[in-house]
Write a protein that holds these residues in place. Structure first.
Motif, PDB file in Angstrom:
ATOM      1  N   THR A 170       0.839  -1.204   0.000  1.00  0.00           N
ATOM      2  CA  THR A 170       0.000   0.000   0.000  1.00  0.00           C
ATOM      3  C   THR A 170       0.872   1.251   0.000  1.00  0.00           C
ATOM      4  O   THR A 170       0.624   2.213  -0.742  1.00  0.00           O
ATOM      5  CB  THR A 170      -0.925   0.016   1.229  1.00  0.00           C
ATOM      6  N   PHE A 178      -8.260  -7.990  -5.425  1.00  0.00           N
ATOM      7  CA  PHE A 178      -8.355  -7.702  -3.989  1.00  0.00           C
ATOM      8  C   PHE A 178      -8.928  -8.900  -3.219  1.00  0.00           C
ATOM      9  O   PHE A 178      -9.972  -9.438  -3.590  1.00  0.00           O
ATOM     10  CB  PHE A 178      -9.247  -6.488  -3.727  1.00  0.00           C
ATOM     11  N   TRP A 188     -11.923  -3.387   0.078  1.00  0.00           N
ATOM     12  CA  TRP A 188     -11.211  -2.808  -1.057  1.00  0.00           C
ATOM     13  C   TRP A 188     -11.905  -3.133  -2.382  1.00  0.00           C
ATOM     14  O   TRP A 188     -11.856  -2.340  -3.326  1.00  0.00           O
ATOM     15  CB  TRP A 188      -9.759  -3.285  -1.068  1.00  0.00           C
ATOM     16  N   LYS A 238     -14.446  -0.515  -2.738  1.00  0.00           N
ATOM     17  CA  LYS A 238     -13.862   0.772  -3.162  1.00  0.00           C
ATOM     18  C   LYS A 238     -13.597   0.776  -4.671  1.00  0.00           C
ATOM     19  O   LYS A 238     -13.859   1.764  -5.358  1.00  0.00           O
ATOM     20  CB  LYS A 238     -12.561   1.029  -2.409  1.00  0.00           C
TER      21      LYS A 238
END
Length: 666
Positions: A10, A79, A84, A87
């Protein structure tokens, strides 16, 4: 995913995003380096998508919107965390990616669920034939039957469930519930008497059916269809460049992105059409390899697989049939060098599994795995599968199109589909509701490649036709080529004199006596069956070396009748008998094809060009067709097209009366 690893990726993704919004080229290279170093990761694609979205918002340049959509779709698929994934989907929705392609995949998903509705009815589920009754027994609670022959799919299906549950079976036109056990190589079918409301007359009728007609195991693929629908639904918002090919929106293949050595890795003994197919498969993003019987399709696929393997690409090898996957993998490891840990065979071992590939079975796909071989369900039932560089699908003529569409989502660079549009699709009994076209048509028909427009197919860059066969003697090849391939199939086999024959194709004009039942599959001709087996006994006595002999007939009742006579003569172990679908993909030195029908409405099984193609092309040395000439040429029963096929078969063979001893012609 470990917490520290996730945080590190990340952090690096955010840093790359910051670089990219200041300098797009430097940022793109930074993300490319991260993906090369760490592999495909949702966080990298998500943040690169955010950078592209930034450029779209500031420039309104459509190319950035499209790149952002592709990256968000990729991130959604990669993911592991729902948060996530959500998102990524929210960002997708903000860019309004609902397009023609999304509606196309939604159409396919809709018809997958329609197929699930169709097979809710037992009569619409795939039946698998069981025959060769060896023993029966009964008490007040159950009646049982032991058979010698059954389809391998039955064992796979039952062992996958791993529970002692009731199974659906069919005796004649009657559905019953029972249990199945395996005793060595035999199968035991146990039918509860009370549960199925059977009286003494019913039991006697079941015994007669089991002996004379065989019975059916009714498969239950409802869960398989549900998993297919779920797989497609998860992928629906992801970009798939192959959909345009499947919907015939695009017909000219693009470049796959392959880079590496090819010529040095291709085997020297391959012909020009095989080499052309290999090169197209490497350089095109989609290639349909049209491989008629005996043209070395498996050799071609092994060479393609070796080229990808030696150049460091990851390849998924998949087919509907476990046997097809096993044979391809077996041939590959026998021909080319490999590292054992880089090859995985997903799924469970079976009694028929070649011993040479047993060491490759595993449930874990490692990061260093370069070749994964499996059937479709081995993929659809997994929680997550990373994409591959190339996907190679064999026997696509027999594969439902939605399966092919689903697996294509896993192909980054190229998709190779191998099969023969002139071969048989899956069989559908007469009383079954035919599936929608996404399940009843094959992929060749869908995109317009086939014998019906063979000249256009040869011009289609997506299609690579293997034009030389090495299985059949020239006389058989010429007949098959003329009838089913517009004369385009050449014979590359040298006559080695294995059999001293004055001809290779024989037509035996024989009347016999037809017996019919409640369904087409119950047709039998006992005089034909008895005569065939008697003459096979004589042929075996004349051969100076062992040869593989097969007897093909359209109807399961005739299979049982022929098998009865084979057993009486002690030939059941040496001579295989079965329907055309059982023989597809196999070959024999000598084939007997028996058409039992006489002066009855022809069944779909004897007026199907694809079926007749499979029959004739199974024979290496000789084929003998046994039927009633006047019937097969009668305009009262057959359309002109089919009469012409039978006319050419009869003309190609010796016109031998049924009164003549067949052995005298060989």
């Amino acid at each position: 995913m470990k917490s520290n690893d996730f945080k590190e990726k990340t952090r690096k993704a955010v840093k790359a995003y910051e670089v990219m919004i200041n300098d797009i080229e430097e940022g793109e290279q930074t993300f490319k380096n991260l993906i090369f170093q760490y592999g495909s990761d949702g966080m990298f694609y998500f943040h690169r998508g955010m950078a592209y979205k930034h450029y779209y918002d500031t420039t309104r340049d459509e190319k950035y919107r499209k790149r952002a959509i592709e990256d968000f779709r990729e991130a959604d698929g990669l993911f592991p965390f729902p948060t996530w994934q959500k998102k990524a989907r929210q960002e997708l929705e903000s860019l309004n990616p609902e397009s023609e392609q999304t509606s196309e995949i939604d159409e396919i998903i809709k018809y997958v669920w329609k197929e699930r509705e169709r097979i809710e009815n037992k009569k619409n589920r795939q039946p698998y034939f069981i025959f060769g009754l060896t023993k029966t027994g009964e008490d007040k609670k159950v009646i049982y039957f032991v058979f010698e022959h059954y389809h391998e799919r039955i064992r796979i299906d039952i062992e996958r469930r791993r529970v002692k549950e009731s199974h659906d079976l069919k005796f004649g036109d009657r559905f019953l519930e029972g249990k199945i056990e395996f005793i060595g190589d035999e199968i035991k079918v146990i039918i509860p008497v009370d549960k199925n409301s059977l009286d003494s007359d019913d039991i006697e009728e079941l015994k007669e059916i089991a002996e004379k007609e065989g019975i059916y195991y009714i498969s239950d693929f409802r869960e398989n269809i549900e998993k297919l629908a779920e797989f497609l639904s998860k992928k629906r918002i992801r970009n798939n460049k192959y959909l345009d090919y499947f919907f015939n929106i695009k017909k000219t293949p693009g470049f796959s992105g392959f880079s590496g050595i090819i010529d040095e890795l291709i085997e020297e003994n391959l012909n020009e059409s095989q080499i052309e197919a290999i090169k197209r498969a490497c350089f095109q993003d989609i290639t349909f390899i049209w491989g008629p019987p005996g043209t070395g399709k498996t050799e071609v696929l092994c060479n393609i697989l070796n080229i990808f393997y030696r150049n460091g690409y990851r390849t998924l090898v998949v087919s509907l049939s476990n046997s097809t996957v096993d044979e391809l993998l077996k041939k590959f490891i026998s021909k080319f060098p490999y590292e054992k840990e880089e090859i995985i065979r997903l799924g469970d071992e079976r009694p028929q599994t070649p011993r040479e590939i047993l060491e490759f079975f595993s449930d874990e796909i490692q990061p260093f795995t370069k070749i994964v071989a499996c059937n479709f369900n081995n993929i659809f039932f997994r929680r997550k599968v990373e994409p591959f560089d190339f996907v190679l699908i064999d026997e696509v003529s027999m594969t439902p199109i939605p399966n092919i569409v689903a697996i294509s989502y896993l192909a980054r660079e190229g998709l190779i589909l191998a099969g023969d549009p002139a071969q048989l699709p899956p069989p559908y009994p007469k009383d079954m509701e035919i599936p929608n076209e996404w399940f009843s048509k094959n992929i060749f028909e869908k995109i317009g490649i086939g014998v019906e427009n063979i000249e256009e197919s040869f011009k289609d860059r997506r299609c690579a036709f293997l034009d030389t066969q090495y299985r059949m003697a020239k006389e058989i090849n010429d007949l098959v080529s003329e009838l089913f391939y517009e004369g385009k199939l050449r014979c590359g086999r040298k006559d080695d004199g294995v059999l001293n024959l004055n001809r290779r194709v024989y037509f035996i004009d024989s009347h016999g006596k037809i017996e019919t039942g409640p369904e087409i599959i119950h047709r039998r001709n006992e005089p034909h069956a008895e005569a065939i087996v008697k003459n096979i006994e004589k042929i075996l006595g004349k051969l100076d070396k062992p040869m593989k002999i097969g007897i093909i007939t359209p109807y399961n009742a005739q299979v049982c009748t022929i098998y009865k006579y084979l057993k009486e003569k002690g030939l059941a172990e040496n001579v295989k008998t079965g329907t055309v679908h059982i023989f597809q993909g196999q070959e024999c030195d000598i084939i007997f094809f028996n058409i039992p029908d006489i002066d009855v409405e022809p069944s779909p099984l004897i007026v199907d060009r694809k079926l007749l193609n499979v029959v004739l092309s199974r024979a290496k040395e000789a084929i003998l067709i046994i039927g009633d000439k006047n019937y097969l040429l009668s305009p009262d029963f057959f359309e002109e097209e089919i009469r012409e096929i039978y006319k050419k078969i009869i003309e190609a063979g010796e016109k031998i009366s049924g009164d003549v001893k067949w052995i005298d012609v060989m």
